[in-house]
Design a protein around this motif. Sequence first.
Motif, PDB file in Angstrom:
ATOM      1  N   UNK A  56       0.817  -1.207   0.000  1.00 41.64           N
ATOM      2  CA  UNK A  56       0.000   0.000   0.000  1.00 41.64           C
ATOM      3  C   UNK A  56       0.852   1.259   0.000  1.00 41.64           C
ATOM      4  N   UNK A  57       2.139   1.105   0.324  1.00 41.30           N
ATOM      5  CA  UNK A  57       3.046   2.239   0.225  1.00 41.30           C
ATOM      6  C   UNK A  57       3.064   2.842  -1.163  1.00 41.30           C
ATOM      7  N   UNK A  58       2.599   2.082  -2.157  1.00 45.11           N
ATOM      8  CA  UNK A  58       2.491   2.572  -3.534  1.00 45.11           C
ATOM      9  C   UNK A  58       1.742   3.902  -3.581  1.00 45.11           C
ATOM     10  N   UNK A  59       0.719   4.050  -2.730  1.00 41.22           N
ATOM     11  CA  UNK A  59      -0.123   5.240  -2.751  1.00 41.22           C
ATOM     12  C   UNK A  59       0.475   6.414  -1.981  1.00 41.22           C
ATOM     13  N   UNK A  60       1.637   6.187  -1.381  1.00 43.24           N
ATOM     14  CA  UNK A  60       2.340   7.284  -0.731  1.00 43.24           C
ATOM     15  C   UNK A  60       1.782   7.657   0.626  1.00 43.24           C
ATOM     16  N   UNK A  61       2.121   8.854   1.046  1.00 47.14           N
ATOM     17  CA  UNK A  61       1.743   9.344   2.374  1.00 47.14           C
ATOM     18  C   UNK A  61       0.464  10.147   2.219  1.00 47.14           C
ATOM     19  N   UNK A  62      -0.656   9.473   2.310  1.00 44.00           N
ATOM     20  CA  UNK A  62      -1.953  10.098   2.066  1.00 44.00           C
ATOM     21  C   UNK A  62      -2.528  10.663   3.355  1.00 44.00           C
ATOM     22  N   UNK A  63      -2.978  11.907   3.312  1.00 49.98           N
ATOM     23  CA  UNK A  63      -3.502  12.550   4.520  1.00 49.98           C
ATOM     24  C   UNK A  63      -5.008  12.789   4.451  1.00 49.98           C
ATOM     25  N   UNK A  64      -5.664  12.264   3.429  1.00 51.27           N
ATOM     26  CA  UNK A  64      -7.093  12.496   3.277  1.00 51.27           C
ATOM     27  C   UNK A  64      -7.895  11.330   3.838  1.00 51.27           C
ATOM     28  N   UNK A  65      -9.197  11.536   3.935  1.00 53.10           N
ATOM     29  CA  UNK A  65     -10.103  10.482   4.402  1.00 53.10           C
ATOM     30  C   UNK A  65     -10.825   9.800   3.241  1.00 53.10           C
ATOM     31  N   UNK A  66     -10.430  10.118   2.024  1.00 54.02           N
ATOM     32  CA  UNK A  66     -11.069   9.530   0.851  1.00 54.02           C
ATOM     33  C   UNK A  66     -10.617   8.083   0.658  1.00 54.02           C
ATOM     34  N   UNK A  67     -11.538   7.237   0.228  1.00 55.48           N
ATOM     35  CA  UNK A  67     -11.192   5.848  -0.060  1.00 55.48           C
ATOM     36  C   UNK A  67     -10.344   5.775  -1.330  1.00 55.48           C
ATOM     37  N   UNK A  68      -9.382   4.858  -1.322  1.00 55.01           N
ATOM     38  CA  UNK A  68      -8.465   4.699  -2.449  1.00 55.01           C
ATOM     39  C   UNK A  68      -8.642   3.314  -3.049  1.00 55.01           C
ATOM     40  N   UNK A  69      -8.977   3.269  -4.346  1.00 55.72           N
ATOM     41  CA  UNK A  69      -9.034   1.983  -5.025  1.00 55.72           C
ATOM     42  C   UNK A  69      -7.738   1.774  -5.807  1.00 55.72           C
ATOM     43  N   UNK A  70      -7.709   0.798  -6.695  1.00 53.95           N
ATOM     44  CA  UNK A  70      -6.485   0.458  -7.406  1.00 53.95           C
ATOM     45  C   UNK A  70      -6.013   1.536  -8.370  1.00 53.95           C
ATOM     46  N   UNK A  71      -6.817   2.568  -8.576  1.00 54.09           N
ATOM     47  CA  UNK A  71      -6.431   3.672  -9.464  1.00 54.09           C
ATOM     48  C   UNK A  71      -5.873   4.864  -8.703  1.00 54.09           C
ATOM     49  N   UNK A  72      -5.579   4.662  -7.412  1.00 58.85           N
ATOM     50  CA  UNK A  72      -5.080   5.757  -6.588  1.00 58.85           C
ATOM     51  C   UNK A  72      -3.731   6.288  -7.061  1.00 58.85           C
ATOM     52  N   UNK A  73      -3.453   7.548  -6.686  1.00 56.34           N
ATOM     53  CA  UNK A  73      -2.226   8.218  -7.115  1.00 56.34           C
ATOM     54  C   UNK A  73      -1.015   7.812  -6.272  1.00 56.34           C
ATOM     55  N   UNK A  74       0.167   8.103  -6.804  1.00 55.71           N
ATOM     56  CA  UNK A  74       1.431   7.892  -6.094  1.00 55.71           C
ATOM     57  C   UNK A  74       1.975   9.243  -5.636  1.00 55.71           C
ATOM     58  N   UNK A  75       3.095   9.214  -4.922  1.00 55.07           N
ATOM     59  CA  UNK A  75       3.785  10.461  -4.579  1.00 55.07           C
ATOM     60  C   UNK A  75       5.293  10.204  -4.569  1.00 55.07           C
ATOM     61  N   UNK A  76       6.047  11.134  -4.010  1.00 56.33           N
ATOM     62  CA  UNK A  76       7.508  11.024  -4.032  1.00 56.33           C
ATOM     63  C   UNK A  76       8.099  10.462  -2.743  1.00 56.33           C
ATOM     64  N   UNK A  77       7.271   9.921  -1.856  1.00 54.52           N
ATOM     65  CA  UNK A  77       7.790   9.317  -0.625  1.00 54.52           C
ATOM     66  C   UNK A  77       8.609   8.076  -0.976  1.00 54.52           C
ATOM     67  N   UNK A  78       9.491   7.671  -0.056  1.00 55.37           N
ATOM     68  CA  UNK A  78      10.339   6.511  -0.336  1.00 55.37           C
ATOM     69  C   UNK A  78       9.508   5.252  -0.544  1.00 55.37           C
ATOM     70  N   UNK A  79       8.507   5.035   0.309  1.00 52.70           N
ATOM     71  CA  UNK A  79       7.703   3.815   0.195  1.00 52.70           C
ATOM     72  C   UNK A  79       6.969   3.756  -1.136  1.00 52.70           C
ATOM     73  N   UNK A  80       6.505   4.900  -1.632  1.00 59.87           N
ATOM     74  CA  UNK A  80       5.828   4.931  -2.921  1.00 59.87           C
ATOM     75  C   UNK A  80       6.807   4.679  -4.059  1.00 59.87           C
ATOM     76  N   UNK A  81       7.959   5.322  -4.004  1.00 57.74           N
ATOM     77  CA  UNK A  81       8.969   5.121  -5.043  1.00 57.74           C
ATOM     78  C   UNK A  81       9.439   3.673  -5.086  1.00 57.74           C
ATOM     79  N   UNK A  82       9.581   3.072  -3.912  1.00 55.22           N
ATOM     80  CA  UNK A  82      10.002   1.674  -3.830  1.00 55.22           C
ATOM     81  C   UNK A  82       8.999   0.762  -4.538  1.00 55.22           C
ATOM     82  N   UNK A  83       7.712   0.944  -4.228  1.00 55.51           N
ATOM     83  CA  UNK A  83       6.677   0.094  -4.833  1.00 55.51           C
ATOM     84  C   UNK A  83       6.533   0.356  -6.325  1.00 55.51           C
ATOM     85  N   UNK A  84       6.697   1.612  -6.727  1.00 58.36           N
ATOM     86  CA  UNK A  84       6.615   1.922  -8.152  1.00 58.36           C
ATOM     87  C   UNK A  84       7.729   1.220  -8.932  1.00 58.36           C
TER      88      UNK A  84
END
Length: 315
Positions: free
Chosen positions: A131-159
């Motif tokens: 789930x690190x793929x989706x990065x450091x998300x601070x919102x309360x919105x639900x994320x499905x498989x089309x969720x966005x990425x970011x530049x955090x290490x965990x997101x970059x690793x999964x990407x």
Amino acid sequence: MYQQRYLITGGSGFIGTELIKQLLLENHDVTVLTRNEVNTAKHFAAVMDAEREDFQTKAKVKTISSLDSINPDQSFDAVINLAGQGIADKKWTNEVKQQLIDSRIDTTKALYEFLNEALIKPEVVISGSALGYYGVDATNESINENGDTDNSFSSQLCQQWEAEAQKIEALGIRTCYLRTGIVLGKGGGALAKMLPPFKMALGGPIGSGKQWMSWIHMTDIVGLIRYAIEQESIIGAINGTAPVPVTNKEFSKTLGKVLKRPAIFPMPEFVVKLLFGQMGEELLLAGQRVVPEKVTQAGYRFKYANLESALRDIV
């Protein structure tokens, strides 16, 4: 039941052990890629001895230390790639970050090279992600498989990890990227680290407690993997989470309730940052409200959709 042939990496890990145990109990043929063949064979011999008395007359793992030892004409029905150093095992120094990358990318790259040369391709490859793929998300919105990425290490690793696995998909093999959440099970994982303080009535929320925890019971993550193998319509990213994520505060309250212990001692944010650094900021203080939309729509039925029932089964 038809005996299927599986090639599995990361087989002696938390998820891999339970998955392989189930496959062996059904007498499937399992080959495990491992750095230490002897230790891995002993590990599964002990696991299976605990399950049945007649283990010696039943299926057991075949261990290999290199994919080069597999004959090009040998075939597998499914390949499951779970290899990767534990992301929360150590503080994220630059050296540890590189180890986390290499342990995932190198094995996935080796799998691609093996499958590219294989005379008979598997029907499906399930390749690990998180789930690190989706990065450091601070919102309360639900994320499905089309969720966005970011530049955090965990997101970059999964990407990077998924990008390497996409080369396998380019070979014409149905490929799924299993974005695993917090796996709850007996004898390991995040829960094993949480239980001691909670049992001593010293547990509580981490930081604000508002960050989301997208969890899944071990039974369902293994079930989901096997369902994805069986269902030819499932391809691409899969969120490996239960359908009802909770906040860290709610998780702590529920765990305390199950253990019949108060859960009122929070771990302040500054303590998390001091003890765990960037790893704590991304994995403990941040979280994503992730839902398993793809497998739910494909018809998978969760055995543990509710956190309290999941925790009661485990503890």
